[in-house]
Scaffold this active site. Structure first.
Site, PDB file in Angstrom:
ATOM      1  N   ASP A  28       0.823  -1.217   0.000  1.00  0.00           N
ATOM      2  CA  ASP A  28       0.000   0.000   0.000  1.00  0.00           C
ATOM      3  C   ASP A  28       0.858   1.269   0.000  1.00  0.00           C
ATOM      4  OD1 ASP A  28      -2.343   1.440   0.024  1.00  0.00           O
ATOM      5  OD2 ASP A  28      -2.595   1.333   2.193  1.00  0.00           O
ATOM      6  N   ASN A  76     -11.124  -2.640  -4.842  1.00  0.00           N
ATOM      7  CA  ASN A  76     -10.365  -1.682  -5.672  1.00  0.00           C
ATOM      8  C   ASN A  76     -11.075  -1.354  -7.001  1.00  0.00           C
ATOM      9  OD1 ASN A  76      -7.132  -2.863  -4.508  1.00  0.00           O
ATOM     10  ND2 ASN A  76      -8.244  -1.048  -3.866  1.00  0.00           N
TER      11      ASN A  76
HETATM   12  C1  IPE Z   1      -5.397  -2.601   0.208  1.00  0.00           C
HETATM   13  O1  IPE Z   1      -5.075  -1.259   0.006  1.00  0.00           O
HETATM   14  C2  IPE Z   1      -5.417  -3.324  -1.098  1.00  0.00           C
HETATM   15  C3  IPE Z   1      -4.123  -3.472  -1.762  1.00  0.00           C
HETATM   16  C4  IPE Z   1      -2.980  -3.051  -1.332  1.00  0.00           C
HETATM   17  C5  IPE Z   1      -4.172  -4.193  -3.002  1.00  0.00           C
HETATM   18  P1  IPE Z   1      -6.199  -0.143  -0.184  1.00  0.00           P
HETATM   19  O2  IPE Z   1      -5.491   1.128  -0.430  1.00  0.00           O
HETATM   20  O3  IPE Z   1      -7.203  -0.568  -1.169  1.00  0.00           O
HETATM   21  O4  IPE Z   1      -6.888  -0.160   1.260  1.00  0.00           O
HETATM   22  P2  IPE Z   1      -7.736   0.962   1.995  1.00  0.00           P
HETATM   23  O5  IPE Z   1      -8.784   1.445   1.039  1.00  0.00           O
HETATM   24  O6  IPE Z   1      -6.808   2.060   2.359  1.00  0.00           O
HETATM   25  O7  IPE Z   1      -8.293   0.289   3.205  1.00  0.00           O
HETATM   26  C1  IPE Z   2      -1.737   0.220  -3.210  1.00  0.00           C
HETATM   27  O1  IPE Z   2      -1.492   1.578  -3.279  1.00  0.00           O
HETATM   28  C2  IPE Z   2      -2.061  -0.386  -4.548  1.00  0.00           C
HETATM   29  C3  IPE Z   2      -3.456  -0.824  -4.684  1.00  0.00           C
HETATM   30  C4  IPE Z   2      -4.380  -0.740  -3.765  1.00  0.00           C
HETATM   31  C5  IPE Z   2      -3.839  -1.398  -5.951  1.00  0.00           C
HETATM   32  P1  IPE Z   2      -2.651   2.640  -3.271  1.00  0.00           P
HETATM   33  O2  IPE Z   2      -3.052   2.926  -4.674  1.00  0.00           O
HETATM   34  O3  IPE Z   2      -3.761   2.224  -2.369  1.00  0.00           O
HETATM   35  O4  IPE Z   2      -1.907   3.903  -2.666  1.00  0.00           O
HETATM   36  P2  IPE Z   2      -2.497   4.959  -1.654  1.00  0.00           P
HETATM   37  O5  IPE Z   2      -2.995   4.205  -0.468  1.00  0.00           O
HETATM   38  O6  IPE Z   2      -3.600   5.666  -2.371  1.00  0.00           O
HETATM   39  O7  IPE Z   2      -1.353   5.844  -1.342  1.00  0.00           O
HETATM   40 MG    MG Z   3      -4.098   2.490  -0.409  1.00  0.00          MG
END
Ligand code: IPE
Ligand code: IPE
Ligand code: MG
Length: 248
Positions: A28, A76
């Site tokens: 993340d 997602n």
């Molecule tokens: C969790 O991260 C999913 C992945 C890393 C694939 P998210 O960014 O989707 O989680 P939330 O929305 O902050 O809980």
């Molecule tokens: C994790 O990074 C990747 C996925 C969830 C696919 P994010 O895209 O959630 O990055 P932040 O949390 O917005 O910084």
């Molecule tokens: Mg995220």
């Protein structure tokens, strides 16, 4: 005879101590990493996918058996179509490379998630990786793609119910171990350690069943800034934990 030369003490290596069998990572922070640099979020996903390659290789080299990574969740899909397309494009690229290199690198690849809604290209690549897996032993990466912990449990419950209807199983005989056999992670030990970078301290629907007794390691680093040394730090922190599993 006394030797004048002083022996230099080698720096301690992470492999000097016990290494967990299975580590899981919520990759993340890609979006924030990009935003802080004035880049589009997709640039963060591209950087994050490079870090994933580095970390997977490192985990194999230190003797881990399983690395499970959260790449795309069932939630997602709420993101803009352009971002989803970019993430799936990077996964397609990774799978293409895996088909070429996994046998040479000795990395088995398993997919956890509902693959049905993914494109034909990704699904065909996944089928190819499954065939190649049969020729490889040892280290395995579990890539969670369109994965949700609740969805995984729901599917397992439905599959068990179907087996009951078919007369293969009876509800009274269901044990936790048997139920685990209906999950994507069938036959794989539960992760001893779950790592979440980016400063968030939540599970976000990751490995809900399997992480019942996992140790959690959180860091404020964003995933594209993650390095092998951070894996070492997480393992060192893990070694200091006292795991009680409900006992005293
Ligand atoms: C969790 O991260 C999913 C992945 C890393 C694939 P998210 O960014 O989707 O989680 P939330 O929305 O902050 O809980
Ligand atoms: C994790 O990074 C990747 C996925 C969830 C696919 P994010 O895209 O959630 O990055 P932040 O949390 O917005 O910084
Ligand atoms: Mg995220």
């Amino acid at each position: 005879m006394k030797l004048n030369r002083q022996k230099k003490k080698a720096a301690p290596k992470i492999t000097d101590g016990p290494i967990p069998e299975h580590i899981a990572i919520i990759m993340d922070g890609n979006g924030r990493w990009a935003s802080r640099r004035g880049l589009p979020r997709t640039a963060g996903h591209a950087a994050g996918s490079e870090v994933f390659r580095t970390i997977a290789t490192y985990c194999k080299n230190i003797g881990l058996k399983y690395l499970t990574v959260y790449a795309f969740s069932t939630e997602n899909w709420k993101r803009p179509a352009s971002e989803i397309e970019a993430i799936l494009g990077l996964l397609d690229k990774y799978l293409r490379e895996a088909v070429e290199k996994m046998e040479r690198d000795g990395i088995r690849l398993a997919l956890f998630g509902d693959l049905a809604p993914l494109g034909d290209s990704i699904r065909s690549l996944i089928r190819q990786t499954e065939e190649i897996n049969e020729r490889i032993e040892g280290f395995q990466v579990n890539l969670c793609l369109n994965y949700g912990g609740r969805d995984e449990i729901r599917r397992a419950a439905a599959a068990f119910a179907r087996d009951c209807v078919d007369g293969v199983r009876r509800p009274e005989e269901l044990t936790e171990e048997m139920f685990s056999g209906y999950l994507y992670s069938k036959g794989i030990p539960e992760p001893e350690l779950v790592i979440r970078p980016s400063g968030e301290q939540r599970i976000s629907n990751f490995l809900l069943w399997q992480s019942a007794y996992s140790e959690f390691y959180y860091t404020d680093l964003l995933w594209p800034d993650f390095t092998p040394s951070e894996i070492d730090r997480a393992i060192e922190a893990f070694r200091k934990r006292e795991r009680r599993f409900g006992a005293v």
